[in-house]
Design an enzyme around this catalytic site. Structure first.
Site, PDB file in Angstrom:
ATOM      1  CD  GLU A 120      15.296  24.085  -7.339  1.00 23.83           C
ATOM      2  OE1 GLU A 120      14.452  23.974  -6.684  1.00 23.83           O
ATOM      3  OE2 GLU A 120      16.390  24.380  -7.152  1.00 23.83           O
ATOM      4  CB  ILE A 149      10.546  21.919  -1.814  1.00 18.49           C
ATOM      5  CG1 ILE A 149       9.302  20.872  -1.824  1.00 18.49           C
ATOM      6  CG2 ILE A 149      10.989  22.163  -0.141  1.00 18.49           C
ATOM      7  CD1 ILE A 149       9.774  19.494  -1.197  1.00 18.49           C
ATOM      8  CG  ASP A 150      13.305  28.532  -1.667  1.00 13.54           C
ATOM      9  OD1 ASP A 150      14.222  28.232  -2.172  1.00 13.54           O
ATOM     10  OD2 ASP A 150      13.000  29.646  -1.082  1.00 13.54           O
ATOM     11  CG  ASP A 160      12.099  26.456  -5.661  1.00 14.16           C
ATOM     12  OD1 ASP A 160      11.804  25.146  -5.421  1.00 14.16           O
ATOM     13  OD2 ASP A 160      12.819  26.988  -5.125  1.00 14.16           O
ATOM     14  CB  THR A 164      15.568  21.310  -0.427  1.00 11.03           C
ATOM     15  OG1 THR A 164      15.771  22.192  -1.634  1.00 11.03           O
ATOM     16  CG2 THR A 164      14.957  20.196  -0.728  1.00 11.03           C
ATOM     17  CG  ASP A 219      15.241  30.683  -5.560  1.00  9.55           C
ATOM     18  OD1 ASP A 219      14.774  29.551  -5.054  1.00  9.55           O
ATOM     19  OD2 ASP A 219      16.428  30.463  -6.145  1.00  9.55           O
ATOM     20  CG  ASP A 278      12.636  19.589  -4.845  1.00 10.83           C
ATOM     21  OD1 ASP A 278      11.927  19.510  -3.814  1.00 10.83           O
ATOM     22  OD2 ASP A 278      13.457  20.369  -5.116  1.00 10.83           O
TER      23      ASP A 278
HETATM   24  C1  2IP Z   1      17.825  27.945  -2.274  1.00  7.18           C
HETATM   25  C2  2IP Z   1      17.287  28.191  -0.816  1.00  7.18           C
HETATM   26  C3  2IP Z   1      18.597  28.521  -0.139  1.00  7.18           C
HETATM   27  C4  2IP Z   1      18.677  29.831  -0.592  1.00  7.18           C
HETATM   28  C5  2IP Z   1      19.185  29.851  -2.211  1.00  7.18           C
HETATM   29  C6  2IP Z   1      18.048  29.041  -2.830  1.00  7.18           C
HETATM   30  O1  2IP Z   1      16.822  27.237  -3.069  1.00  7.18           O
HETATM   31  O2  2IP Z   1      16.390  29.072  -0.892  1.00  7.18           O
HETATM   32  O3  2IP Z   1      18.092  28.692   1.157  1.00  7.18           O
HETATM   33  O4  2IP Z   1      20.159  30.235   0.112  1.00  7.18           O
HETATM   34  O5  2IP Z   1      19.555  31.236  -2.687  1.00  7.18           O
HETATM   35  O6  2IP Z   1      18.546  28.956  -4.250  1.00  7.18           O
HETATM   36  P1  2IP Z   1      20.040  31.099   1.478  1.00  7.18           P
HETATM   37  O7  2IP Z   1      19.234  30.228   2.591  1.00  7.18           O
HETATM   38  O8  2IP Z   1      21.488  31.086   2.165  1.00  7.18           O
HETATM   39  O9  2IP Z   1      19.410  32.506   1.050  1.00  7.18           O
HETATM   40  P2  2IP Z   1      16.597  25.540  -2.954  1.00  7.18           P
HETATM   41  O10 2IP Z   1      16.442  25.194  -1.560  1.00  7.18           O
HETATM   42  O11 2IP Z   1      15.298  25.551  -3.667  1.00  7.18           O
HETATM   43  O12 2IP Z   1      17.900  24.919  -3.716  1.00  7.18           O
HETATM   44 CA    CA Z   2      14.864  27.676  -4.512  1.00  6.00          CA
HETATM   45 CA    CA Z   3      13.736  23.902  -4.621  1.00  6.12          CA
END
Ligand code: 2IP
Ligand code: CA
Ligand code: CA
Length: 371
Positions: free
Chosen positions: A79, A155-156, A153, A158, A301, A54
């Protein structure tokens, strides 16, 4: 400013290459999926590597954008922090150096001197992929770099990236979890008003070639400013008699699920991983609305996919504020001063992502007085 869009498409593709390399090259993949059963130092090191992918991607984007647009240096946020402590307790500042060799040496110091892994990463960081998008190239964008800020972000989703379950995607269908939920998100906002004006989303794991076993990605972009509303995506056509559908986090509150079921019907609620992927589902018409009642997402995000939704005539509203005083769109320029760390940039009031105003109003009416 189509130059900025072109650069963001290119750097997002490079980020996707780094994300793919970490899974496809054995020396890096082993670090990513190592069993968490070792001693404390080993556990810490595995955690480090996940964060490192990341951090490296974010710094690479920051470096490339800052090099071409010096007016934006100081306004490129993300992030991650680039201060990194390795498994040996040493603190290293991760930066992209001017040569591949220097970057490899710096990365090796974070990777407990694993030079093979460091060289593979450095190679992906220093190779510029060719990205062509005729529609983006032809666009005139009325923006000035000194008015803009960026949220990254790297990698969202993760957790989906690490877990790595592979799905064969089908057009028009939402797949709740898997590698395809992992996205690179780069959003651009106006410093003065906080409006999101440009967004690039890269989905590094969109299609796996059954013969070579290698993955290719897909990109999405949108621009919404000064009367220009253009996107790589077109507004999905309404399917008559289908009825609207909602996508939620599987951890959404029961009271919200029940209220939405009573309005939309039980078979219209879907669940998916990744905040970015859920907004992408709304962009692509795989769902009509994404509702989140918790403050568990952050500016990085939502900024990029928010710009795409605006370009399609929709948006992302602050749920708590919309329930109180009418509709308020999320903005990206002001922290919550009373909070600390990442919380300063949380979307505290939850959110509703929508393509149609009418859908947003239905959700607000349905949830009013229930939260
Ligand atoms: C996270 C990721 C999670 C999400 C959360 C984000 O970001 O997208 O999947 O939760 O809100 O902050 P959910 O899947 O329950 O919506 P990251 O992976 O960058 O930490
Ligand atoms: Ca994210
Ligand atoms: Ca991320």
């Amino acid at each position: 400013m189509a130059d900025l869009l072109r650069l963001l498409l290119q750097v997002a593709e490079k980020a996707a290459n780094v994300a793919r390399v970490c899974r496809q090259e054995a020396p890096l993949f082993q670090l990513l999926v190592q069993e968490k059963t070792g001693d404390d130092k080993n556990k810490k090191f595995v955690q480090d590597f996940k964060t490192l992918a990341d951090v490296v991607i974010q710094e690479m984007i920051r470096h490339d954008v800052g090099a071409q647009f010096p007016e934006m240096v100081g306004f490129i946020h993300g992030e991650e922090s680039n201060k990194f402590e390795n498994g040996l307790g040493e603190s290293v500042t991760v930066t992209v150096c001017s040569t591949e060799g220097e970057t490899a040496t710096l990365l090796a110091s974070v990777l407990d001197n694993n030079h093979t892994a460091a060289s593979l990463l450095a190679r992906a960081i220093h190779r510029d992929p060719v990205t062509t998008d005729a529609q983006a190239d032809a666009l005139m964008v009325p923006l000035n770099p000194s008015d803009l800020g960026i949220w990254i972000d790297p990698i969202d989703a993760t957790s989906q990236y690490i877990e790595g379950r592979e799905e064969v995607l089908e057009e028009g269908r939402l797949f709740p979890s898997g590698l395809h939920c992992a996205l690179v998100l780069i959003g651009v906002y106006l410093r003065s008003s906080g409006e999101p004006v440009m967004g690039v989303i890269n989905q590094p794991f969109n299609y796996k070639d059954p013969v070579s076993g290698s993955w290719s990605g897909r990109h999405f972009w949108g621009v919404s400013c000064g009367g220009v509303n253009t996107s790589s995506e077109s507004r999905p056509k309404d399917v008559p008699d289908r009825g609207p559908s909602v996508v939620l986090s599987s951890s959404e509150k029961q009271v919200v699920k029940e209220a939405l079921i009573s309005f939309y019907g039980p078979d219209k609620l879907m669940y998916a991983s990744g905040a970015g992927y859920k907004i992408l589902c709304v962009i692509q018409g795989l769902a009509d609305i994404y509702v989140l009642s918790e403050g568990s997402t952050f500016k990085w995000d939502s900024c990029a996919p928010h710009a795409l939704l605006r370009a399609l005539g929709g948006g992302v509203a602050d749920l708590a504020e919309s329930l109180q005083d009418g509709q308020t769109e999320l903005t990206y320029h002001q922290p919550r001063e009373e909070c600390k760390g990442a919380d300063r940039w949380a979307n505290h009031g939850g959110l509703v992502a929508y393509r149609d105003q009418a859908q947003l109003h239905s959700v607000i009416r349905t949830l009013k007085g229930k939260l």
